[in-house]
Scaffold this motif. Structure first.
Motif, mmCIF file in Angstrom:
data_model
loop_
_atom_site.group_PDB
_atom_site.id
_atom_site.type_symbol
_atom_site.label_atom_id
_atom_site.label_comp_id
_atom_site.label_asym_id
_atom_site.label_seq_id
_atom_site.Cartn_x
_atom_site.Cartn_y
_atom_site.Cartn_z
ATOM 1 N N ILE A 133 43.254 -31.922 10.495
ATOM 2 C CA ILE A 133 41.784 -32.667 10.107
ATOM 3 C C ILE A 133 41.224 -32.220 8.924
ATOM 4 O O ILE A 133 40.838 -30.834 8.942
ATOM 5 C CB ILE A 133 40.760 -32.567 11.190
ATOM 6 C CG1 ILE A 133 41.477 -33.144 12.589
ATOM 7 C CG2 ILE A 133 39.648 -33.273 10.866
ATOM 8 C CD1 ILE A 133 40.601 -33.351 13.795
ATOM 9 N N PRO A 134 41.251 -32.794 7.712
ATOM 10 C CA PRO A 134 40.558 -32.401 6.581
ATOM 11 C C PRO A 134 38.994 -31.936 6.842
ATOM 12 O O PRO A 134 38.517 -32.590 7.413
ATOM 13 C CB PRO A 134 40.618 -33.309 5.765
ATOM 14 C CG PRO A 134 41.565 -34.187 6.074
ATOM 15 C CD PRO A 134 41.742 -34.199 7.480
ATOM 16 N N ARG A 135 38.626 -30.614 6.420
ATOM 17 C CA ARG A 135 37.164 -30.268 6.854
ATOM 18 C C ARG A 135 36.453 -30.006 5.474
ATOM 19 O O ARG A 135 36.936 -28.909 4.981
ATOM 20 C CB ARG A 135 37.222 -28.982 7.666
ATOM 21 C CG ARG A 135 37.778 -29.351 9.051
ATOM 22 C CD ARG A 135 36.837 -30.052 9.947
ATOM 23 N NE ARG A 135 37.434 -30.138 11.270
ATOM 24 C CZ ARG A 135 36.708 -30.997 12.198
ATOM 25 N NH1 ARG A 135 35.795 -31.686 12.064
ATOM 26 N NH2 ARG A 135 37.534 -31.031 13.491
ATOM 27 N N MET A 136 35.854 -30.660 4.778
ATOM 28 C CA MET A 136 35.283 -30.526 3.512
ATOM 29 C C MET A 136 33.703 -30.295 3.392
ATOM 30 O O MET A 136 33.177 -29.457 4.262
ATOM 31 C CB MET A 136 35.873 -31.627 2.797
ATOM 32 C CG MET A 136 37.309 -31.977 2.815
ATOM 33 S SD MET A 136 38.056 -33.358 1.979
ATOM 34 C CE MET A 136 38.514 -32.634 0.460
ATOM 35 N N TYR A 137 33.109 -31.153 2.830
ATOM 36 C CA TYR A 137 31.832 -31.199 2.567
ATOM 37 C C TYR A 137 31.084 -31.250 3.824
ATOM 38 O O TYR A 137 31.426 -32.344 4.568
ATOM 39 C CB TYR A 137 31.084 -31.952 1.489
ATOM 40 C CG TYR A 137 29.781 -31.759 0.785
ATOM 41 C CD1 TYR A 137 29.325 -30.372 0.724
ATOM 42 C CD2 TYR A 137 29.102 -32.758 0.574
ATOM 43 C CE1 TYR A 137 28.128 -30.240 0.386
ATOM 44 C CE2 TYR A 137 27.705 -32.683 -0.185
ATOM 45 C CZ TYR A 137 27.350 -31.051 -0.205
ATOM 46 O OH TYR A 137 26.023 -30.808 -0.730
ATOM 47 N N HIS A 138 29.880 -30.541 4.302
ATOM 48 C CA HIS A 138 29.319 -30.504 5.482
ATOM 49 C C HIS A 138 29.920 -30.409 6.833
ATOM 50 O O HIS A 138 29.865 -30.967 7.802
ATOM 51 C CB HIS A 138 28.512 -31.940 5.856
ATOM 52 C CG HIS A 138 27.485 -32.144 4.446
ATOM 53 N ND1 HIS A 138 27.874 -33.459 3.694
ATOM 54 C CD2 HIS A 138 26.434 -31.532 4.240
ATOM 55 C CE1 HIS A 138 26.901 -33.253 2.785
ATOM 56 N NE2 HIS A 138 25.949 -32.202 3.055
ATOM 57 N N SER A 139 30.984 -29.369 6.379
ATOM 58 C CA SER A 139 31.893 -28.794 7.743
ATOM 59 C C SER A 139 30.927 -27.501 8.248
ATOM 60 O O SER A 139 30.087 -27.023 7.621
ATOM 61 C CB SER A 139 32.954 -28.227 7.573
ATOM 62 O OG SER A 139 33.910 -29.550 6.907
ATOM 63 N N SER A 140 31.515 -27.043 9.463
ATOM 64 C CA SER A 140 31.011 -26.102 10.063
ATOM 65 C C SER A 140 31.786 -25.448 11.218
ATOM 66 O O SER A 140 32.661 -25.986 11.475
ATOM 67 C CB SER A 140 29.772 -26.747 10.854
ATOM 68 O OG SER A 140 29.017 -25.590 11.518
ATOM 69 N N ALA A 141 31.531 -23.926 11.427
ATOM 70 C CA ALA A 141 32.370 -23.338 11.991
ATOM 71 C C ALA A 141 31.524 -22.122 13.029
ATOM 72 O O ALA A 141 30.648 -21.492 12.244
ATOM 73 C CB ALA A 141 33.574 -22.531 11.506
ATOM 74 N N VAL A 142 31.740 -21.875 13.967
ATOM 75 C CA VAL A 142 31.011 -21.087 15.015
ATOM 76 C C VAL A 142 31.685 -20.437 16.155
ATOM 77 O O VAL A 142 32.474 -21.012 16.750
ATOM 78 C CB VAL A 142 29.748 -21.749 15.511
ATOM 79 C CG1 VAL A 142 29.940 -22.796 16.440
ATOM 80 C CG2 VAL A 142 28.633 -20.720 15.962
#
Length: 295
Positions: A133-142
């Motif tokens: 899954i492409p994760r580009m602008y406005h991605s997040s990780a926690v």
């Protein structure tokens, strides 16, 4: 930074405060890592339909040194708009990556990278298995309590667009499992017995943590870390910090049961009051975290 390239929006790199070692008898050093970004003029070029490659460079700097100097390194993969997540075992996960600006996303970075700050230069980066899954602008990780990393988002558009675009708005979530969650490591993974989750602790306090390891333990390779829960936007995790509270000095309590004594941070300058996740880490494999409240 020495190479003169921008690292802030719209040539967005990512930055993190590396783990703080709150160990008795050692001066605390604060070191910052900044990775990725885009060359000068990238945003203007993208507006004209010319897309420049992202940066592969990282810089580290000890901001507590009297005369701090940048130390430069090279990532295995170029990345702009990536996210950095501190893992319980003191490694840094660098994940996601795309454009910093609407409609300009190209060539998403699908492979996360783990950065191990205590290794020698040249051996710190390790490329991980890719997402689909492409994760580009406005991605997040926690970071999650069990050591997984929750990843979501990607919307390089000024509104939700699910069709007719190169990279549609992405609403799916996925969990990244670092290598320490491999099933083969189960017997080495600690389990915290006490204190109970949501325990309240004070500053500069001696606390004892009791834990279990069902496999063969190496008592010299046990550490205790506490991680502030962060909130992420635009490639930066606000409030993110990790403190190493203790290492070694593990005592046997009973069969497969051990204890380690650590001292909590001395003040809110190191750990602002609030909730943290506490982990016991054995041979780089963390337990599930428990919530503690320091005040």
């Amino acid at each position: 930074m020495p190479d003169g390239n921008p690292r802030s929006y719209p040539s967005t790199g990512s930055a993190v405060l590396l783990p703080l070692k709150n160990l008795q008898g050692q001066a605390i050093q604060a070191e910052v890592l900044v990775c990725g970004g885009a060359p000068k003029g990238s945003f203007t070029s993208a507006q004209m339909g010319q897309f420049l490659g992202a940066l592969k460079t990282c810089g580290r700097i000890k901001i507590t040194d009297p005369s701090p100097q940048w130390v430069m390194e090279t990532m295995p993969l170029a990345r702009v708009m990536g996210d950095m997540v501190l893992l319980p075992n003191r490694a840094v996960l660098i994940i996601n990556g795309g454009s910093a600006g609407w409609e300009y996303g190209r060539n998403p970075v699908l492979n996360p990278v783990v950065y191990r700050p205590d290794m020698a230069i040249g051996s710190r980066f390790e490329v991980q298995n890719p997402s689909t899954i492409p994760r580009m602008y406005h991605s997040s990780a926690v970071l999650l309590r069990d050591g997984r990393v929750l990843v979501g988002g990607s919307n390089p558009h000024s509104a939700y667009k699910f069709e007719g675009v190169l990279f549609p708005t992405e609403l799916r979530l996925e969990a990244f499992l670092p290598s320490y969650l491999d099933p083969g490591s189960t017997s080495l993974r600690p389990k915290i017995i006490s204190p109970a989750s949501h325990a309240k602790i004070g500053y500069g306090q001696q606390i004892t943590i009791q834990f279990m390891v069902t496999g063969t333990i190496n008592r010299n390779l046990v550490t205790v870390t506490m991680v502030a829960p962060s909130f992420n936007t635009h490639s930066f995790s606000m409030n993110q910090r990790l403190l190493v509270l203790g290492s070694g000095n593990v005592k046997i309590v009973g069969k497969s049961t051990y204890k380690i004594g650590v001292v909590t941070p001395g003040s809110g300058k190191l750990a602002p009051s609030g909730y943290y996740l506490l982990f016991v880490v054995h041979q780089q494999i963390p337990s599930d975290g428990i919530w503690i409240h320091i005040q």
